[in-house]
Design an enzyme around this catalytic site. Structure first.
Site, PDB file in Angstrom:
ATOM      1  CG  HIS A 189      -7.141   3.735   0.572  1.00  9.88           C
ATOM      2  ND1 HIS A 189      -8.581   4.636   0.596  1.00  9.88           N
ATOM      3  CD2 HIS A 189      -7.857   2.809   1.125  1.00  9.88           C
ATOM      4  CE1 HIS A 189      -9.382   4.132   1.316  1.00  9.88           C
ATOM      5  NE2 HIS A 189      -9.079   2.891   1.754  1.00  9.88           N
ATOM      6  CE1 TYR A 214      -3.881  -2.162   0.270  1.00  7.44           C
ATOM      7  CE2 TYR A 214      -2.512  -3.499   2.022  1.00  7.44           C
ATOM      8  CZ  TYR A 214      -3.661  -3.194   1.117  1.00  7.44           C
ATOM      9  OH  TYR A 214      -4.716  -4.291   0.938  1.00  7.44           O
ATOM     10  CE1 TYR A 235      -3.761  -4.252   5.228  1.00  8.92           C
ATOM     11  CE2 TYR A 235      -3.835  -5.843   7.217  1.00  8.92           C
ATOM     12  CZ  TYR A 235      -3.542  -5.229   6.202  1.00  8.92           C
ATOM     13  OH  TYR A 235      -2.307  -6.120   5.619  1.00  8.92           O
ATOM     14  CG  ASN A 248     -15.116   0.808   4.159  1.00  7.39           C
ATOM     15  OD1 ASN A 248     -16.431   0.997   4.478  1.00  7.39           O
ATOM     16  ND2 ASN A 248     -14.576  -0.060   3.046  1.00  7.39           N
ATOM     17  CG  ASN A 296     -11.786  -3.031   6.858  1.00  9.05           C
ATOM     18  OD1 ASN A 296     -10.814  -3.150   7.261  1.00  9.05           O
ATOM     19  ND2 ASN A 296     -12.513  -4.015   6.772  1.00  9.05           N
ATOM     20  CG  ASP A 356      -8.437   8.045   1.212  1.00 10.80           C
ATOM     21  OD1 ASP A 356      -8.665   7.482   2.232  1.00 10.80           O
ATOM     22  OD2 ASP A 356      -9.015   7.024   0.271  1.00 10.80           O
TER      23      ASP A 356
END
Length: 124
Positions: free
Chosen positions: A20, A15, A65, A113, A67, A92
């Protein structure tokens, strides 16, 4: 008064540099970021500084993460007794053009999320 700045993102090489993760990129670009002593705790990395407005401010990069970001945020808040109104969340926003910054006091989740998880865990 802001006591916690939470920078939402996803951890791992997969990532890095991803749009994101713009909040983590922003955190790393802050002029004082290199002076912070980041530690692993609260399901993420956190640091603090007294150099902002003469009061202690905590910084958090949840590593749950996106979410599940709220789990990390609430853990730090409970430990340091921080109220929801003392939290600033940096994230973001896909609806904005890349490179555009927007500040808002409140509003909808916009399908984000990380914000949804934060709202669920903070209860606000």
């Amino acid at each position: 008064m802001i006591q916690l700045v939470a920078f939402l993102g996803n951890h791992g090489k997969k990532y890095e540099g991803n749009r994101h993760n713009v909040a983590w990129l922003f955190a790393d670009s802050l002029s004082f970021a290199s002076t912070l002593n980041w530690q692993k705790k609260f399901q993420g990395q956190y640091a603090s500084s007294d150099a902002i407005g003469n009061h202690r401010v905590y910084f958090l990069k949840p590593e749950t993460y996106m979410n599940l970001s709220g789990e990390s945020i609430i853990a730090l808040m409970q430990f340091f007794k921080i109220k929801p109104e003392e939290v600033l969340v940096v994230h973001d926003e896909l609806e904005l053009p890349c490179g555009t910054v927007s500040l808002k006091w409140s509003g909808g989740l916009g399908g984000h999320n990380g914000l949804r998880s934060t709202k669920e865990n903070l209860g606000t």
